[in-house]
Write a protein that holds these residues in place. Sequence first.
Motif, short mmCIF file in Angstrom:
data_model
loop_
_atom_site.label_atom_id
_atom_site.label_comp_id
_atom_site.label_asym_id
_atom_site.label_seq_id
_atom_site.Cartn_x
_atom_site.Cartn_y
_atom_site.Cartn_z
N TYR A 1 10.56 4.41 -10.46
CA TYR A 1 9.13 4.45 -10.62
C TYR A 1 8.84 3.65 -11.60
O TYR A 1 7.40 3.35 -11.61
CB TYR A 1 8.65 5.82 -10.79
CG TYR A 1 9.20 6.89 -9.77
CD1 TYR A 1 8.69 7.17 -8.50
CD2 TYR A 1 10.23 7.63 -10.13
CE1 TYR A 1 8.82 8.09 -7.41
CE2 TYR A 1 10.77 8.68 -9.14
CZ TYR A 1 10.12 8.88 -7.87
OH TYR A 1 10.74 9.65 -6.86
N ASP B 1 6.05 0.78 -11.19
CA ASP B 1 4.93 1.29 -10.61
C ASP B 1 4.01 2.14 -11.58
O ASP B 1 2.83 2.39 -11.28
CB ASP B 1 4.99 1.86 -9.38
CG ASP B 1 3.95 1.89 -8.36
OD1 ASP B 1 3.10 1.13 -8.34
OD2 ASP B 1 3.54 2.90 -7.76
N ARG C 1 5.06 9.98 -4.52
CA ARG C 1 3.75 9.32 -3.84
C ARG C 1 3.01 10.70 -3.49
O ARG C 1 1.81 10.58 -3.37
CB ARG C 1 4.39 8.50 -2.77
CG ARG C 1 3.09 7.95 -2.13
CD ARG C 1 3.40 7.00 -0.80
NE ARG C 1 4.43 7.76 0.06
CZ ARG C 1 4.14 8.68 1.04
NH1 ARG C 1 2.70 9.01 1.17
NH2 ARG C 1 4.79 9.38 2.06
N GLU D 1 -0.97 11.34 -4.88
CA GLU D 1 -2.03 10.85 -3.87
C GLU D 1 -3.12 11.95 -3.93
O GLU D 1 -4.10 11.89 -3.45
CB GLU D 1 -1.52 10.44 -2.72
CG GLU D 1 -0.75 9.20 -2.40
CD GLU D 1 -0.53 8.91 -1.05
OE1 GLU D 1 -0.20 10.07 -0.15
OE2 GLU D 1 -0.26 7.64 -0.57
N ARG E 1 0.27 6.01 -11.08
CA ARG E 1 1.04 5.12 -10.53
C ARG E 1 -0.10 3.79 -10.21
O ARG E 1 -1.07 4.23 -9.53
CB ARG E 1 1.73 5.57 -9.33
CG ARG E 1 2.94 6.48 -9.83
CD ARG E 1 3.65 7.00 -8.44
NE ARG E 1 4.16 5.79 -7.59
CZ ARG E 1 5.08 6.02 -6.65
NH1 ARG E 1 5.61 7.50 -6.64
NH2 ARG E 1 5.59 5.08 -6.02
N ARG E 2 0.31 2.43 -10.18
CA ARG E 2 -0.51 1.33 -10.19
C ARG E 2 -0.80 1.27 -8.58
O ARG E 2 -2.02 1.30 -8.02
CB ARG E 2 0.23 0.17 -10.45
CG ARG E 2 0.11 -0.02 -12.02
CD ARG E 2 0.75 -1.34 -12.56
NE ARG E 2 0.82 -1.78 -13.72
CZ ARG E 2 -0.21 -1.95 -14.54
NH1 ARG E 2 -1.48 -2.12 -13.90
NH2 ARG E 2 -0.13 -2.33 -15.74
N SER E 3 0.37 1.59 -7.86
CA SER E 3 -0.17 1.30 -6.48
C SER E 3 -1.37 2.23 -5.71
O SER E 3 -2.08 1.85 -5.16
CB SER E 3 1.45 1.40 -5.58
OG SER E 3 1.60 2.84 -5.75
N THR F 1 -4.72 1.27 -7.35
CA THR F 1 -5.13 0.05 -6.53
C THR F 1 -5.71 0.53 -5.44
O THR F 1 -7.05 0.04 -5.14
CB THR F 1 -4.01 -1.05 -6.61
OG1 THR F 1 -3.66 -1.35 -7.80
CG2 THR F 1 -4.63 -2.31 -5.75
N ARG F 2 -5.36 1.21 -4.67
CA ARG F 2 -5.84 1.73 -3.18
C ARG F 2 -6.93 2.64 -3.40
O ARG F 2 -7.98 2.56 -2.79
CB ARG F 2 -4.82 2.40 -2.40
CG ARG F 2 -3.46 1.59 -1.78
CD ARG F 2 -2.88 2.21 -0.88
NE ARG F 2 -2.13 3.37 -1.21
CZ ARG F 2 -0.82 3.47 -1.85
NH1 ARG F 2 -0.08 2.42 -2.14
NH2 ARG F 2 -0.33 4.54 -2.00
#
Length: 424
Positions: A116, A119, A333, A337, A349-351, A354-355
């Motif tokens: 990970y 990310d 994830r 989330e 986590r960056r991903s 960003t979302r």
Amino acid sequence: MHRRTSLMLGMTLVILLGIRIPLSAAPLPQTDDNTFVVWGPSGLELDSYITATFQARHPELEIIITDQGWDEALRQNLQNAILMGRPPDVVIGENYFRAFAAQGDLIPLDDIIAPYVDDLIPATYAGAIYADHVYAIPMFTGVFAFERNCSVVEAAGLNCDEPPQYWDELLTETEAITAAGVGDYFGYTLQGPGGTAVGAAFRIAVYQAQLDALPCVDDACTIPIFNDPDVIPVYEMLRELAAYTPPGLIDNTNEGQVYEALFRGVSGYQIAGSWHVGWATTAGCTTCRYSSIPMPRDGHAANMLVGNVLYGAPSAGRHPELAKEWLELLISREAQERVFPLLGRLPVRRSILTRLEATVDPATATFIDQLLTADLAILPQWESDPRETWAIYNELLSGVLKSDRPIPELMQEAQAQLELLRDG
């Protein structure tokens, strides 16, 4: 086999508001071979998901999540549990993992974090690195921004659409707000030091980072220095801000009461943690807005992680492999989330950040942007005598904020006390 999950809620407000609690905590649970003990909690809803997921994988386990305090209380309770040979399998924390890793009391987690690492926000686990190994996994985090109550700002005749960008502008506007308020409202919320590691020192550290003048000798911020002349402009600016702070706030160690002053229209500006967005809404501040923190004209933009919650695994725990499995679940994830929807905190986590940034309100997006783009510093973790070191530092900050003694003189006195502590 009978299964039981025990969730306790005391730490939720501790993390959200930065409140310290006394050393007393829940009794250490008696453990059997099938008992899996987690010191937390981090938040009921997210804990429930993680516990249910883990329980489904290991139905034979009895999972106990118990509150053992925060900050110095938690550190001392963990140290005592290790000495007694009864540490938990997993333990929550923020800024003490290096010290326990140096003692050999934590399991290295490089294999867990490796898939990970590209990310993850690096600063979220930087404070858990010792001798090039990672000893704790980040679960959720926070960052600072500049908060303003536009009702107060505009009542003083200022334009709330153009917040101050630099220290000199901040001082000019806080003076103007205080003068216009005539005792009803003031320019700036400045929290004073108290206890061992409270929000005052961390918010001050943002201003120090802008001048590369954190009170540390090393990049890891484990070795303190209290007489660095580069920090004098920070202290001079803070001393001016103290004159524009509502009476009594500098002496108040209850962070909830300190920062709610702005929500109630008693203060115009303050440094806020990312949880302030929801807090301000709950408190009824409909005109609270957020922007980047003012910086010195000869410095640079910087920020600091706050409320950065990590979990580690004591090396003397009963179930080390299960502990590592639990920790990996925290950065999955599916768990990440759920961090913002369930806790109102920011994932690591960056991903996912960003979302999330594209879907949230502008205030929350300001904090996410800071987390993704800012030069992030981490909390000090004093390598030796942390409690005594914080006491010396807090005494220095009290002198800066509450006296008119020469600042270099206060710094030299603090350094002398620090060196005496080291020699002793």
